[in-house]
Design an enzyme around this catalytic site. Sequence first.
Site, PDB file in Angstrom:
ATOM      1  N   GLU A 351       0.835  -1.214   0.000  1.00 21.98           N
ATOM      2  CA  GLU A 351       0.000   0.000   0.000  1.00 21.98           C
ATOM      3  C   GLU A 351       0.866   1.259   0.000  1.00 21.98           C
ATOM      4  O   GLU A 351       0.721   2.155   0.835  1.00 21.98           O
ATOM      5  CB  GLU A 351      -0.967   0.002   1.183  1.00 21.98           C
ATOM      6  CG  GLU A 351      -2.111  -0.995   1.024  1.00 21.98           C
ATOM      7  CD  GLU A 351      -3.287  -0.729   1.949  1.00 21.98           C
ATOM      8  OE1 GLU A 351      -3.456   0.426   2.406  1.00 21.98           O
ATOM      9  OE2 GLU A 351      -4.044  -1.678   2.214  1.00 21.98           O
ATOM     10  N   ASP A 496       1.304  -8.677   2.667  1.00 20.46           N
ATOM     11  CA  ASP A 496      -0.009  -8.698   3.312  1.00 20.46           C
ATOM     12  C   ASP A 496      -0.829  -9.698   2.504  1.00 20.46           C
ATOM     13  O   ASP A 496      -1.260  -9.400   1.389  1.00 20.46           O
ATOM     14  CB  ASP A 496      -0.629  -7.299   3.281  1.00 20.46           C
ATOM     15  CG  ASP A 496      -2.060  -7.280   3.811  1.00 20.46           C
ATOM     16  OD1 ASP A 496      -2.579  -8.350   4.178  1.00 20.46           O
ATOM     17  OD2 ASP A 496      -2.664  -6.187   3.829  1.00 20.46           O
ATOM     18  N   ASN A 498      -3.665 -11.112   3.475  1.00 25.17           N
ATOM     19  CA  ASN A 498      -5.098 -11.039   3.802  1.00 25.17           C
ATOM     20  C   ASN A 498      -5.675 -12.412   4.149  1.00 25.17           C
ATOM     21  O   ASN A 498      -6.801 -12.746   3.786  1.00 25.17           O
ATOM     22  CB  ASN A 498      -5.879 -10.407   2.646  1.00 25.17           C
ATOM     23  CG  ASN A 498      -5.879  -8.884   2.741  1.00 25.17           C
ATOM     24  OD1 ASN A 498      -6.186  -8.319   3.794  1.00 25.17           O
ATOM     25  ND2 ASN A 498      -5.512  -8.223   1.650  1.00 25.17           N
TER      26      ASN A 498
END
Length: 609
Positions: A351, A496, A498
């Site tokens: 991100e 990440d 998730n």
Amino acid sequence: MWRLPGARAALRGVRTAVERHSRAEAATETRAGAMERAVVRCVPSEPKLSLSFALADGSHKNMQRDQSEPLGRVLSRIATNALKGHAKAAAAKKSRKNRPNASGGVACAEPGSEPAAACEPVVKLYYREEAVAEDVLNVDAWQDGAVLQIGDVKYKVERNPPAFTELQLPRYIMAGFPVCPKLSLEFGDAAGSLFRWYKEAKPRAAEPEGGGPSPLSPSWPSPSWTETGVDERVYTPSNADIGLRLKLQCTPGNGQRFGPSRELESVCLVEAGPGTCTFDHRHLYTKKVMGDALIRTVSYNILADTYAQTEFSRTVLYPYCAPYALELDYRQNLIQKELTGYNADLICLQEVDRNVFTDSLVPALEAFGLEGVFRIKQHEGLATFYRKSKFSFLSQHDISFHEALESDPLHKELLEKLVLYPSAQERVLQRSSVLQVSVLQSTQDSSKKICVANTHLYWHPKGGYIRLIQMAVALAHIRHVSCDLYPGIPVIFCGDFNSTPSTGMYHFVINGNIPEDHEDWASNGEEERCNMSLTHFFKLKSACGEPAYTNYVGGFHGCLDYIFIDLNALEVEQVIPLPTHEEVTTHQALPSVSHPSDHIALVCDLKWK
């Protein structure tokens, strides 16, 4: 321009002497009428060269000329410019003489005096005390050390001296947080440059009531400055600096010579910091850069500004977070301090906004010895940084999952399985997730190479089967890089993902297979069910184990982030403890005034087997 023998090792020792010398040199040149400076920028890839100098009348000339043009044309143009400057200066002098004097009369020229006839000055270029022929091309004529003469004034030609092409200070500065200027150099490097920090001698007066100029406006009286005693690229303000502006004086260099100095003042005052942050205690474990045998690795979703600044984020996702703590300028201070304090060798970030990478992360991490690469997704992307003293960058092998699945023969078998489930196939191919893969080589041992992968898998809670397929594509691609392109190199896979440890994705990574009847193949209902069995040949382990959570927001907390390592070649030396639950929940949840993201960084020390 100063020329120094020796290189970087001698730089610090001569820093003060050089600056004193420059001031003394300037005074001596003024008294003795020494040569002015004419700066020439000439690079082979550009058709024109630039020539910059100051005329006797005080005007500054910046000329752009074709490199293939004969010298005589440039000298003629300089002569014309000098003549115009002389005429303007004479006119100004005459105007002053004709102004009314204090008694009301007019100041006239002395009896018998006549205005001097303007004549074009002699303009010559000399190299090694010989005049350069006017038919010589510019590219060959303007050599370093040549002398340009305009009338009675002589200029020393400096060809391609070190120079800053970009120099900026952050827009928001806090006490206790490093100030990392963004800079770019031409014909020089930051390591060979000089830096000196100043702060205002006293706080500026408060902004006057009822209008008028503010203390930061150009019309406000210039401040007086005092030295901070810091002559490094990075300055960390103290609480004593709160309410003051900062100034950076920097001289570009390359270890051999220096270019013209520049000064830069902050546009903001130093603000108070937030006090203790969630990462401060973690930094006690990471005070030093590790030796060559260890690789300190960080994986961190830093929360993209494009997501943090939405109305939905402020009111629904993070309503407990003070609005100012979601502002990018504020969060960047915390992110920079957190990342630089880990003294990491590898940093994989998710991100990452493009402007955050270029304007914040690169300046900060570069100042601490790291270099980075970036891969955009849509609105944000992935960044991988590596310590330059330990690793050199060999190659990059990034992919977009949906593009690779559709077009790379490597994934033909997986695609053939997926096409049997059209609804699932459509959903998988709509996703924009990407994989960043970098191959690095040890600077100490060229036989040691490593494949560093970084990703951010699809986020939706019901997207378990999509993450399974994305991971299958990722591992197949990583195998291609680490086995086919660079046979036998170990893998570090950060991101990440998730996915909590109870999911199919995690089971697939750790166990090397996933059965076709796993419940995650129907994670979004029967309509999108896509039963298939998958395998991979890696032997991977979560280096930081299975923490209770790496993501902690108001409505959810769980472990979503991992650093997967190749057990055949790497082992864990140390895992840096995560913040305590009390630290994480001090302000209810994340992000907060003391933590810049809704995720927590994973940090561990790895070693070669």
